[in-house]
Design a protein around this motif. Sequence first.
Motif, PDB file in Angstrom:
ATOM      1  N   VAL A  16      17.882  21.850  50.359  1.00 19.48           N
ATOM      2  CA  VAL A  16      18.782  22.990  50.451  1.00 19.48           C
ATOM      3  C   VAL A  16      20.049  22.482  51.121  1.00 19.48           C
ATOM      4  N   ALA A  17      21.193  22.708  50.482  1.00 17.40           N
ATOM      5  CA  ALA A  17      22.485  22.321  51.055  1.00 17.40           C
ATOM      6  C   ALA A  17      23.233  23.586  51.437  1.00 17.40           C
ATOM      7  N   THR A  18      23.905  23.538  52.564  1.00 17.28           N
ATOM      8  CA  THR A  18      24.696  24.677  53.043  1.00 17.28           C
ATOM      9  C   THR A  18      26.092  24.192  53.403  1.00 17.28           C
ATOM     10  N   ARG A  19      27.094  24.955  52.980  1.00 17.44           N
ATOM     11  CA  ARG A  19      28.467  24.738  53.460  1.00 17.44           C
ATOM     12  C   ARG A  19      28.747  25.939  54.358  1.00 17.44           C
ATOM     13  N   THR A  20      28.818  25.681  55.646  1.00 17.25           N
ATOM     14  CA  THR A  20      28.997  26.772  56.608  1.00 17.25           C
ATOM     15  C   THR A  20      30.386  27.380  56.475  1.00 17.25           C
ATOM     16  N   ALA A  21      30.582  28.509  57.122  1.00 18.25           N
ATOM     17  CA  ALA A  21      31.895  29.170  57.115  1.00 18.25           C
ATOM     18  C   ALA A  21      32.962  28.253  57.700  1.00 18.25           C
ATOM     19  N   ALA A  22      32.562  27.343  58.589  1.00 21.59           N
ATOM     20  CA  ALA A  22      33.505  26.396  59.186  1.00 21.59           C
ATOM     21  C   ALA A  22      33.728  25.170  58.303  1.00 21.59           C
ATOM     22  N   GLY A  23      32.976  25.073  57.183  1.00 23.40           N
ATOM     23  CA  GLY A  23      33.141  23.949  56.268  1.00 23.40           C
ATOM     24  C   GLY A  23      32.183  22.800  56.490  1.00 23.40           C
ATOM     25  N   GLU A  24      31.320  22.908  57.498  1.00 19.48           N
ATOM     26  CA  GLU A  24      30.344  21.856  57.779  1.00 19.48           C
ATOM     27  C   GLU A  24      29.275  21.841  56.677  1.00 19.48           C
ATOM     28  N   VAL A  25      28.846  20.651  56.272  1.00 20.73           N
ATOM     29  CA  VAL A  25      27.813  20.505  55.244  1.00 20.73           C
ATOM     30  C   VAL A  25      26.498  20.142  55.914  1.00 20.73           C
ATOM     31  N   LEU A  26      25.464  20.935  55.627  1.00 26.50           N
ATOM     32  CA  LEU A  26      24.138  20.716  56.195  1.00 26.50           C
ATOM     33  C   LEU A  26      23.137  20.541  55.067  1.00 26.50           C
ATOM     34  N   ALA A  27      22.111  19.755  55.299  1.00 30.11           N
ATOM     35  CA  ALA A  27      21.022  19.603  54.338  1.00 30.11           C
ATOM     36  C   ALA A  27      19.712  19.863  55.058  1.00 30.11           C
ATOM     37  N   ALA A  28      18.787  20.523  54.368  1.00 29.41           N
ATOM     38  CA  ALA A  28      17.492  20.836  54.960  1.00 29.41           C
ATOM     39  C   ALA A  28      16.386  20.622  53.941  1.00 29.41           C
TER      40      ALA A  28
END
Length: 144
Positions: free
Chosen positions: A40-52
């Motif tokens: 699962v990839a997320t682009r946060t409201a601040a633009g940070e990219v996270l993977a889980a």
Amino acid sequence: MGPVEFIVLAFPEEQLRVPAVEAVMGLRKTGVVRLIDGLVATRTAAGEVLAAEFDEFVELQGLLTGREAARLIGPEDVREAAELLERGSCALLLLVEHVWAEDAAIAVRAAGGRIAGSVRIPADRVAGDPADPAHPAHPQVEAS
């Protein structure tokens, strides 16, 4: 093995849509596709990219049990997929084998051939009546 595809399924918020996840995973249960890897990839409201990993989400737990230890979707894939996402959204990153095409792929390889390419056609290009002259499959000629 049938053709393998990397698919990015984007959702408008930073959380997965359970009915959509269930529909996609239903394909796996019917044997139409085999799930090889997923994140699962997320682009946060601040633009940070996270993977889980899938196991971090209740609705995805256990989907990748019994797979090989090697992770095939890597950080570069996550970054590339995240470029497709708007801020404040997430996506399922799926590496799937199209099991339904395995027999054809085996026959092609046995004949000395190979699967040389694949093109995804947008649904709006094939929806409707292809015999209709206004259908997107027909080139539109402009008067000069």
